[in-house]
Design a protein around this motif. Structure first.
Motif, PDB file in Angstrom:
ATOM      1  N   ALA A 164       0.532   0.504   6.471  1.00  0.00           N
ATOM      2  CA  ALA A 164       1.519   0.628   7.538  1.00  0.00           C
ATOM      3  C   ALA A 164       1.086   1.759   8.464  1.00  0.00           C
ATOM      4  O   ALA A 164       0.450   2.729   8.031  1.00  0.00           O
ATOM      5  N   TYR A 165       1.416   1.622   9.739  1.00  0.00           N
ATOM      6  CA  TYR A 165       1.054   2.674  10.690  1.00  0.00           C
ATOM      7  C   TYR A 165       2.224   2.942  11.637  1.00  0.00           C
ATOM      8  O   TYR A 165       3.070   2.078  11.871  1.00  0.00           O
ATOM      9  N   VAL A 166       2.248   4.154  12.174  1.00  0.00           N
ATOM     10  CA  VAL A 166       3.214   4.536  13.205  1.00  0.00           C
ATOM     11  C   VAL A 166       2.478   5.405  14.220  1.00  0.00           C
ATOM     12  O   VAL A 166       1.921   6.443  13.864  1.00  0.00           O
ATOM     13  N   SER A 203       0.600   8.108  12.021  1.00  0.00           N
ATOM     14  CA  SER A 203       0.963   8.153  10.603  1.00  0.00           C
ATOM     15  C   SER A 203       0.485   6.848   9.972  1.00  0.00           C
ATOM     16  O   SER A 203       0.822   5.768  10.462  1.00  0.00           O
ATOM     17  N   LEU A 204      -0.287   6.961   8.899  1.00  0.00           N
ATOM     18  CA  LEU A 204      -0.885   5.782   8.263  1.00  0.00           C
ATOM     19  C   LEU A 204      -0.739   5.921   6.759  1.00  0.00           C
ATOM     20  O   LEU A 204      -1.011   6.988   6.200  1.00  0.00           O
ATOM     21  N   PHE A 205      -0.301   4.845   6.099  1.00  0.00           N
ATOM     22  CA  PHE A 205      -0.143   4.943   4.649  1.00  0.00           C
ATOM     23  C   PHE A 205      -0.334   3.581   3.992  1.00  0.00           C
ATOM     24  O   PHE A 205      -0.051   2.536   4.573  1.00  0.00           O
ATOM     25  N   ARG A 206      -0.805   3.662   2.755  1.00  0.00           N
ATOM     26  CA  ARG A 206      -1.077   2.457   1.977  1.00  0.00           C
ATOM     27  C   ARG A 206       0.233   1.769   1.581  1.00  0.00           C
ATOM     28  O   ARG A 206       1.231   2.419   1.293  1.00  0.00           O
ATOM     29  N   VAL A 207       0.230   0.445   1.575  1.00  0.00           N
ATOM     30  CA  VAL A 207       1.368  -0.375   1.162  1.00  0.00           C
ATOM     31  C   VAL A 207       1.055  -1.019  -0.188  1.00  0.00           C
ATOM     32  O   VAL A 207      -0.076  -1.463  -0.418  1.00  0.00           O
ATOM     33  N   PRO A 208       2.046  -1.080  -1.115  1.00  0.00           N
ATOM     34  CA  PRO A 208       3.431  -0.606  -1.006  1.00  0.00           C
ATOM     35  C   PRO A 208       3.548   0.875  -1.352  1.00  0.00           C
ATOM     36  O   PRO A 208       2.747   1.404  -2.132  1.00  0.00           O
TER      37      PRO A 208
END
Length: 234
Positions: A164-166, A203-208
């Motif tokens: 996911a990114y923002v 902002s970037l993070f692994r899902v889930p």
């Protein structure tokens, strides 16, 4: 569009170690300013709330942002949030609008094309180390006073979401305005990390991964603007 001064390897290493990263100065400053202007002045926003949510009698499911019905819908969503997952914010569905040819004057259409260009997909694969990323989804989002997104993990059975990114596009955001991206432990009982929506940061993070966006305070000086979505394998 991405800053020419971005040094990828430190952020790549942090993402690999922690599963999430916030990168400052992500876009070229001129591009970030133009997107901020578009989100602030040009986007025809719609209200986003949970599909299928039960509404009080006589209350329409859709309303113009800032209207009396909008305030009543927010009040209803806030009450439902006591019992489980809910969200309420403004959105513009960029992929749908691009596909349908709506609002052709918006620069957001060029952003959709860029996010799905071979150049950006190659960048995403390099940053994440995931060679299977194939596409990027995108929506524009505006959080006004009282808007929120309760805890969830971004898992979807019909989409292979890798990250996911923002892209944060609000100037001078202060932590006590709310709108913070909180990461939670697996039991969703403790905040383990927080990203403030800093201007022109990714902002970037692994899902889930359990996370939430905290309620925007009534004293926040401006809305919280962003472009957000998922890097997808399919």
């Amino acid at each position: 569009m991405i800053s020419n001064e971005l040094q990828l390897e430190p952020w790549r290493a942090r993402l690999r170690a922690h599963g999430r990263v916030q990168i400052p100065g992500f876009l070229q400053e001129e591009a970030a300013e133009r997107l901020h202007q578009c989100l602030r002045d040009e986007v025809p926003w719609e209200i986003a709330q949970r599909t299928g949510a039960e509404l009080p009698p006589g209350l329409p499911r859709e309303a113009a942002p800032g209207s009396e019905d909008d305030a009543r819908l927010l009040q209803a969503a806030t009450a439902r949030a006591r019992d489980g997952f809910e969200f309420y914010f403004d959105r513009y569905r960029m992929i749908d609008a691009r596909r349908e040819g709506r609002d052709p004057q918006l620069v957001l259409h060029a952003v959709v094309d860029f996010l799905n260009s071979p150049e950006f997909i190659a960048f995403a694969r390099q940053l994440t180390g995931d060679a299977e990323i194939r596409m990027t989804s995108a929506i524009a989002v505006r959080y006004r006073h009282g808007h929120f997104l309760r805890s969830h993990s971004d898992h979807a059975s019909d989409e292979d979401r890798a990250f996911a990114y923002v892209v944060n596009l609000s100037h001078g955001w202060r932590p006590d305005w709310g709108g913070l991206l909180h990461f939670l432990d697996p039991t969703e009982s403790r905040v383990i990390d927080t990203f403030t929506p800093l201007w022109n940061s990714l902002s970037l993070f692994r899902v889930p991964q359990p996370h939430e966006v905290s309620l925007v305070a009534p004293w926040a000086d401006c809305p919280r603007y962003s472009i957000t979505g998922w890097l997808r394998r399919g």
